[in-house]
Design a protein around this motif. Structure first.
Motif, PDB file in Angstrom:
ATOM      1  N   UNK A 233     -35.453  15.900   3.708  1.00  0.00           N
ATOM      2  CA  UNK A 233     -34.734  17.148   3.977  1.00  0.00           C
ATOM      3  C   UNK A 233     -33.944  17.612   2.763  1.00  0.00           C
ATOM      4  N   UNK A 234     -33.335  16.686   2.019  1.00  0.00           N
ATOM      5  CA  UNK A 234     -32.552  17.129   0.851  1.00  0.00           C
ATOM      6  C   UNK A 234     -33.458  17.443  -0.339  1.00  0.00           C
ATOM      7  N   UNK A 235     -34.596  16.758  -0.455  1.00  0.00           N
ATOM      8  CA  UNK A 235     -35.526  17.085  -1.541  1.00  0.00           C
ATOM      9  C   UNK A 235     -36.070  18.499  -1.366  1.00  0.00           C
ATOM     10  N   UNK A 236     -36.318  18.888  -0.123  1.00  0.00           N
ATOM     11  CA  UNK A 236     -36.866  20.222   0.142  1.00  0.00           C
ATOM     12  C   UNK A 236     -35.828  21.315  -0.060  1.00  0.00           C
ATOM     13  N   UNK A 237     -34.570  21.051   0.265  1.00  0.00           N
ATOM     14  CA  UNK A 237     -33.527  22.071   0.155  1.00  0.00           C
ATOM     15  C   UNK A 237     -32.986  22.222  -1.256  1.00  0.00           C
ATOM     16  N   UNK A 238     -33.104  21.175  -2.055  1.00  0.00           N
ATOM     17  CA  UNK A 238     -32.506  21.174  -3.391  1.00  0.00           C
ATOM     18  C   UNK A 238     -33.234  22.119  -4.348  1.00  0.00           C
ATOM     19  N   UNK A 239     -32.493  22.577  -5.346  1.00  0.00           N
ATOM     20  CA  UNK A 239     -33.141  23.336  -6.413  1.00  0.00           C
ATOM     21  C   UNK A 239     -34.196  22.511  -7.107  1.00  0.00           C
ATOM     22  N   UNK A 240     -33.909  21.210  -7.289  1.00  0.00           N
ATOM     23  CA  UNK A 240     -34.881  20.273  -7.852  1.00  0.00           C
ATOM     24  C   UNK A 240     -34.878  19.014  -6.988  1.00  0.00           C
ATOM     25  N   UNK A 241     -35.968  18.765  -6.311  1.00  0.00           N
ATOM     26  CA  UNK A 241     -36.119  17.558  -5.507  1.00  0.00           C
ATOM     27  C   UNK A 241     -36.957  16.548  -6.280  1.00  0.00           C
ATOM     28  N   UNK A 242     -36.406  15.338  -6.463  1.00  0.00           N
ATOM     29  CA  UNK A 242     -37.049  14.325  -7.298  1.00  0.00           C
ATOM     30  C   UNK A 242     -37.364  13.081  -6.463  1.00  0.00           C
ATOM     31  N   UNK A 243     -38.632  12.721  -6.388  1.00  0.00           N
ATOM     32  CA  UNK A 243     -39.046  11.497  -5.704  1.00  0.00           C
ATOM     33  C   UNK A 243     -39.257  10.387  -6.719  1.00  0.00           C
ATOM     34  N   UNK A 244     -38.954   9.165  -6.299  1.00  0.00           N
ATOM     35  CA  UNK A 244     -39.188   8.013  -7.153  1.00  0.00           C
ATOM     36  C   UNK A 244     -40.660   7.623  -7.104  1.00  0.00           C
ATOM     37  N   UNK A 245     -41.158   6.980  -8.145  1.00  0.00           N
ATOM     38  CA  UNK A 245     -42.543   6.514  -8.152  1.00  0.00           C
ATOM     39  C   UNK A 245     -42.795   5.545  -7.007  1.00  0.00           C
ATOM     40  N   UNK A 246     -41.769   4.801  -6.583  1.00  0.00           N
ATOM     41  CA  UNK A 246     -41.893   3.842  -5.482  1.00  0.00           C
ATOM     42  C   UNK A 246     -41.710   4.484  -4.109  1.00  0.00           C
ATOM     43  N   UNK A 247     -41.631   5.817  -4.050  1.00  0.00           N
ATOM     44  CA  UNK A 247     -41.401   6.520  -2.785  1.00  0.00           C
ATOM     45  C   UNK A 247     -42.640   6.506  -1.899  1.00  0.00           C
ATOM     46  N   UNK A 248     -42.398   6.756  -0.613  1.00  0.00           N
ATOM     47  CA  UNK A 248     -43.494   6.948   0.339  1.00  0.00           C
ATOM     48  C   UNK A 248     -44.313   8.170  -0.108  1.00  0.00           C
ATOM     49  N   UNK A 249     -45.640   8.182   0.135  1.00  0.00           N
ATOM     50  CA  UNK A 249     -46.464   9.335  -0.270  1.00  0.00           C
ATOM     51  C   UNK A 249     -45.957  10.675   0.251  1.00  0.00           C
ATOM     52  N   UNK A 250     -45.490  10.713   1.511  1.00  0.00           N
ATOM     53  CA  UNK A 250     -45.015  11.985   2.068  1.00  0.00           C
ATOM     54  C   UNK A 250     -43.745  12.462   1.380  1.00  0.00           C
ATOM     55  N   UNK A 251     -42.965  11.537   0.826  1.00  0.00           N
ATOM     56  CA  UNK A 251     -41.757  11.916   0.087  1.00  0.00           C
ATOM     57  C   UNK A 251     -42.150  12.553  -1.239  1.00  0.00           C
ATOM     58  N   UNK A 252     -43.140  11.981  -1.905  1.00  0.00           N
ATOM     59  CA  UNK A 252     -43.624  12.568  -3.161  1.00  0.00           C
ATOM     60  C   UNK A 252     -44.167  13.969  -2.920  1.00  0.00           C
TER      61      UNK A 252
END
Length: 276
Positions: A233-252
């Motif tokens: 939810x915060x990655x989508x709302x942010x001006x820049x949403x950053x996922x880690x390489x170790x994140x779940x695929x849906x987070x990326x």
């Protein structure tokens, strides 16, 4: 950057902290330099405020914290709660009865503390992915002999309820099954084998956006980092949403950018590359 970044919100486990749950010198230095530019540094975590590691709570430039997946926004300097969104007591008791039929161990956060049935507490080693995770899980939960009776007697609302399974596959199966009976609540995950249950009004994104507005700007001025589904939810709302390489695929998929893993100082790499 399309918008000036005025706030950096960071998930902790699997994001700012490495797999040993430590804050690296490089990540610390990047946050320190960003703070010196006037950027607010805000931990945004599923943890309780009391469970923030000292390395994070002791940051000299820390003014605010978003805790319990957005169920509580705290002034980190005074400890004052700015806003909160809890699960009503009776609804929480219904959730416990639903979870009791599943092959996992569950607990809750209530009034700033973690609580767990003593028999389930004794089984935590089955569900912790590492010695560090086991130590952390045990450190913030108080075992009680009759958990359901204790909670019924307290008659308090719940900040968060969560259940741990043995495997990621088991978690995914039961998350789908629970989406019906718990459809009025917010179900997310912060690690491979857990489901975290919050009020529908509690989400990291909404809490981050509310804090931004309090500070006089919008979520488009935020850069947010995360690795779990509770970060989406915060990655989508942010001006820049950053996922880690170790994140779940849906987070990326939900992020604008994928940075290096938590064990490769991915937070620092992104901040150094784009803000410093």
């Amino acid at each position: 950057m399309k918008h000036e970044i005025k706030l950096i919100a960071l998930d902790l486990d699997g994001t700012l902290l490495n797999s040993e749950k430590k804050l690296s010198a490089r990540n610390y230095a990047a946050l320190e330099r960003a703070a010196a530019l006037g950027i607010q540094i805000v931990p945004c975590t599923g943890r309780l405020l009391c469970a923030l590691p000292e390395a994070v709570r002791g940051l000299p430039f820390l003014h605010y914290a978003i805790c319990v997946n957005g169920a509580q926004v705290v002034d980190a300097e005074t400890g004052r709660t700015l806003c909160r969104a809890d699960i009503p007591h009776e609804r929480g008791m219904e959730v416990f009865r639903t979870l009791s039929a599943l092959p996992g161990v569950y607990d809750c956060y209530m009034d700033g503390h973690g609580w767990m049935d003593a028999a389930m507490y004794d089984r935590l080693e089955e569900f912790a992915g590492s010695p560090q995770s086991l130590a952390f899980l045990r450190s913030i939960r108080t075992p009680v002999p009759d958990f359901l009776g204790y909670m019924a007697e307290k008659k308090r609302d719940f900040q968060k309820i969560q259940i741990f399974f043995h495997t990621r596959e088991e978690r995914m199966r039961y998350e789908a099954e629970l989406s019906g009976p718990l459809g009025d609540l917010n179900l997310t995950s912060s690690c491979a084998n857990n489901i975290e249950i919050n009020s529908r009004l509690a989400a990291k994104g909404e809490a981050m956006a509310a804090l931004c507005r309090t500070l006089g700007f919008g979520p488009e001025n935020a850069m947010c980092f995360g690795d779990g589904t509770n970060d989406i939810s915060m990655l989508r709302l942010a001006g820049v949403g950053v996922a880690m390489e170790n994140a779940e695929p849906c987070v990326k998929e939900a992020a604008d950018v994928v940075t290096a893993s938590c064990d490769e100082d991915g937070v620092a790499q992104m901040i150094e590359r784009t803000l410093l």
